[in-house]
Design a protein around this motif. Sequence first.
Motif, PDB file in Angstrom:
ATOM      1  N   THR A   1       2.357  11.355  -2.172  1.00 33.96           N
ATOM      2  CA  THR A   1       1.475  12.494  -2.401  1.00 33.96           C
ATOM      3  C   THR A   1       2.284  13.530  -3.157  1.00 33.96           C
TER       4      THR A   1
ATOM      5  N   SER B   1      -2.669  11.833  -4.661  1.00 35.56           N
ATOM      6  CA  SER B   1      -2.001  10.687  -4.056  1.00 35.56           C
ATOM      7  C   SER B   1      -1.988   9.543  -5.053  1.00 35.56           C
ATOM      8  N   PHE B   2      -0.854   8.858  -5.139  1.00 30.00           N
ATOM      9  CA  PHE B   2      -0.703   7.734  -6.047  1.00 30.00           C
ATOM     10  C   PHE B   2      -0.261   6.514  -5.243  1.00 30.00           C
ATOM     11  N   LEU B   3      -0.950   5.410  -5.417  1.00 29.83           N
ATOM     12  CA  LEU B   3      -0.482   4.140  -4.880  1.00 29.83           C
ATOM     13  C   LEU B   3       0.584   3.629  -5.832  1.00 29.83           C
TER      14      LEU B   3
ATOM     15  N   ASN C   1      -0.139   0.378  -7.779  1.00 26.10           N
ATOM     16  CA  ASN C   1      -1.384   0.350  -8.533  1.00 26.10           C
ATOM     17  C   ASN C   1      -1.075   0.046  -9.999  1.00 26.10           C
TER      18      ASN C   1
ATOM     19  N   ARG D   1       2.480   4.662  -0.858  1.00 24.65           N
ATOM     20  CA  ARG D   1       1.784   5.785  -1.465  1.00 24.65           C
ATOM     21  C   ARG D   1       2.684   7.011  -1.457  1.00 24.65           C
TER      22      ARG D   1
ATOM     23  N   THR E   1       0.826  -1.208   0.000  1.00 22.61           N
ATOM     24  CA  THR E   1       0.000   0.000   0.000  1.00 22.61           C
ATOM     25  C   THR E   1       0.862   1.260   0.000  1.00 22.61           C
TER      26      THR E   1
END
Length: 149
Positions: A62, A75-77, A80, A60, A58
């Motif tokens: 920002t 915000s990017f995981l 993902n 992340r 998880t």
Amino acid sequence: MSFISLKKIGDAQKKPAVVDVRSGDTVRVTQKIKEGEKFRSQVFEGVVIRADRKDSHTARITVRKVTSGVGVEKSFLIHNPLVEKIEIVHRAKVRRNNLSFLRERSGKSARLVNKPIDRATLNALPEIKETSKAENTEASQEAAVEAAA
């Protein structure tokens, strides 16, 4: 359900290699956007003001940029599948992980002091262990079976 099975499920979702992004970096994040039936790539470039849970699935970041005098944060995981690529443009000298003080600043006071970097080596992905896709799918299936049990 045990902690080990949850960790296996999380590790199965991780990307095999990601760039080491830190707070203070100016990054260019390329993300897939779905519009109707089509996908397109969109680039968001700004300063990383926060990097969370780097070792987790998880993880992340920002990213903040100022567009037309308005601050925009996203915000990017990192793991993902819609995040195609993260490229480091600049690396700044910062002394804290959360740069939220940049939100109140504008103009010259919002600048960070850049360090000289070699972009090619920073953006090169670390070597991936030689594992086949079959082994990865078997591991994720085993984790799913353990989670169901």
